[in-house]
Design a protein around this motif. Structure first.
Motif, PDB file in Angstrom:
ATOM      1  N   ARG B 142       0.806  -1.223   0.000  1.00  0.00           N
ATOM      2  CA  ARG B 142       0.000   0.000   0.000  1.00  0.00           C
ATOM      3  C   ARG B 142       0.838   1.272   0.000  1.00  0.00           C
ATOM      4  N   VAL B 143       2.081   1.200   0.470  1.00  0.00           N
ATOM      5  CA  VAL B 143       2.878   2.424   0.588  1.00  0.00           C
ATOM      6  C   VAL B 143       4.147   2.347  -0.271  1.00  0.00           C
ATOM      7  N   PRO B 146       3.607   1.366  -4.367  1.00  0.00           N
ATOM      8  CA  PRO B 146       2.997   2.437  -5.180  1.00  0.00           C
ATOM      9  C   PRO B 146       3.903   3.654  -5.313  1.00  0.00           C
ATOM     10  N   LEU B 147       4.588   4.020  -4.228  1.00  0.00           N
ATOM     11  CA  LEU B 147       5.463   5.194  -4.297  1.00  0.00           C
ATOM     12  C   LEU B 147       6.692   4.907  -5.150  1.00  0.00           C
ATOM     13  N   LEU B 221      -1.650   7.250 -10.431  1.00  0.00           N
ATOM     14  CA  LEU B 221      -0.872   6.930  -9.225  1.00  0.00           C
ATOM     15  C   LEU B 221      -0.561   8.159  -8.385  1.00  0.00           C
ATOM     16  N   GLY B 222      -1.068   9.319  -8.782  1.00  0.00           N
ATOM     17  CA  GLY B 222      -0.877  10.509  -7.957  1.00  0.00           C
ATOM     18  C   GLY B 222       0.321  11.322  -8.386  1.00  0.00           C
TER      19      GLY B 222
END
Lengths: 251, 226
Positions: B142-143, B146-147, B221-222
């Motif tokens: 989750r962290v 994705p980053l 993805l931001g």
């Protein structure tokens, strides 16, 4: 006295040759607001970070809600961490999630609560910290004060039994400090159990039910805020508080 | 008019090679991505693993892809134990050999790109995940990933484009993908310019679509950076 939520027992922590905590014990009871003050390097942040075992103490015990933490028991540590809300000096929002995404992340994925319920609760929390209109914003679109308020909403979303604030306003521009302190003050007035590491002396004097002055890795003085901030028993604490109040009045 | 007819007919023939080109790319990129993730995790989590992975990357990045394809296609069958193994029905197929070489090569590059992505994950984001009680796996899913992927995506997009073009080398082990078909047409017609122009246009369109897809994924993805 009511039930002890957080107990720190004779904790020691060293980084290399430097012993940052030299046997610190403290207890936070249900509904207490404990302010932890002290000079930079006195071990305040390390002490706070030891509580959810973000730093593992070298010696001593951490007891949360009567349960002694075993650093080797990762499952237990993770379960207990989820019951404590931690607010960081530099906010530490997840940059790849929106404000709402940050707030619902752990309730949905750690606590596995229904998403709809989490979203509704998150919206209420965002309204409470004054960020209802920012729910779909990305963290990098917010000011520092807004980011910290979002981080507080994120911590509250876990329905924590205690909140730990690690210098929550130290990374903020002076004009943004007030909005964050107002939110923390409102939480204190709700009767939440909180530990606050801070340099904001007048704020700490105002909201805390007890204050702890940490000096060189030991608790040098502890007592009601009236004593610590207005009439300290030790010379070190007196000098420290005077210096900080002067700085506060100076600006 | 006869010119246009020739170009049209050529284009149609070349388009027949698109499924193979796309299939080789998709297959090798999919296998390569899984391998790259494993390599990057191995590299990050163990010292002997890190040495092994850097040796792997050294070899596959430092030698030509064409040699790697030849090595697997011509080399594997030289060994009796390979011919006797359960893998032989696969390694006998040029398609499998090309795909394997492309995937191994892609994994070397992609693992390096991912390593940069991991290094760029802000420590505070990881700490916030630990503080809310995330397990290591959840934190990764989750962290961290994705980053890391968001950070690595622009560079990985380049790698994907390179892979589309690399599939043309598969023509040298008998595979009739777009470039292979182009060769065949030229050897019949001797009209190299027209045929290669058509083939080039097909690669351009494929890569344009790919670039757009990566851009959409980036947005999803931001924001980049922190």
């Amino acid at each position: 006295m009511s039930e002890a939520v957080i107990e720190v027992r004779a904790v020691r922590k060293r980084f290399g040759a430097h012993e940052v905590l030299r046997g610190v014990s403290l207890t936070a009871h249900q509904g207490e607001v404990v302010a932890i003050i002290g000079a930079s390097g006195s071990g305040k942040s390390t002490l706070l970070r030891c509580i959810p075992l973000l730093e593992a103490p070298d010696e001593g015990e951490i007891v949360i809600g009567g349960e002694r933490l075993d650093p080797a028991n990762r499952h237990q540590v993770e379960r207990v961490r989820a019951t404590l809300g931690f607010v960081f000096q530099s906010f530490n929002l997840w940059p790849h999630r929106t404000v709402l995404g940050n707030v619902i992340e752990a309730p949905v994925h750690v606590q596995r609560r229904p998403r709809g319920e989490c979203v509704a609760e998150a919206e209420a929390l965002l309204a409470k910290v004054g960020l209802a209109d920012k729910r779909d914003a990305w963290p990098n679109e917010l000011s520092g004060g807004q980011q910290q308020r979002a981080a507080i909403a994120r911590a509250l979303a876990m329905r924590p039994r205690a909140l730990l604030f690690d210098e929550p306003t130290s990374a903020l521009d002076p004009e943004l400090v007030g909005e964050v302190l107002r939110v923390i003050r409102a939480l204190a007035e709700e009767g939440r159990t909180m530990l606050i590491v801070t340099h904001e002396m007048s704020f700490a004097a105002d909201v805390s039910s007890r204050a702890i002055f940490l000096d060189d890795g030991v608790i040098a003085e502890e007592g009601p805020p009236g004593q610590i901030f207005r009439d300290p028993a030790t010379e070190r604490c007196r000098a420290f508080v005077r210096r900080h109040l002067e700085r506060h009045l100076g600006r | 008019m006869r010119e246009l007819d020739f170009l049209g007919a050529t284009m149609l023939q070349l388009l027949g090679g698109v499924p193979l080109t796309v299939g080789l790319t998709a297959g090798s990129v999919a296998v390569g991505a899984v391998l790259a993730l494993l390599l990057a995790l191995l590299r990050a989590n163990s010292r002997p693993g890190a040495a092994l992975v850097s040796a792997y990357v050294f070899v596959f990045r430092g030698t030509p892809l064409l040699l790697q394809i030849f090595f697997i296609y011509y080399g594997a069958g030289q060994f009796a134990f390979v011919r006797a193994s359960v893998l032989w029905p696969f390694l006998r197929e040029p398609w499998c050999c090309a795909l394997l070489a492309l995937a191994l090569n892609d994994a070397a590059y992609a693992s390096e790109i991912l390593r940069g992505g991991f290094a760029a994950v802000p420590k505070g984001a990881v700490e916030a995940g630990r503080a809310v009680g995330m397990t290591r796996l959840l934190l990764l899913r989750r962290v961290v990933l994705p980053l890391a992927i968001r950070q690595a995506l622009p560079a990985y997009g380049n790698e994907l484009i390179a892979m589309v073009k690399s599939t043309s080398l598969a023509s040298l082990v008998t595979l009739m993908e777009v470039t292979g078909i182009a060769y065949a047409i030229i050897s019949e017609t001797y009209r190299a310019i027209e045929v290669f122009l058509c083939a080039g246009a097909i690669y351009l369109v494929l890569n344009f679509a790919l670039t757009r897809a990566v851009a959409v994924l980036e947005a999803k993805l931001g924001p980049a950076g922190t």
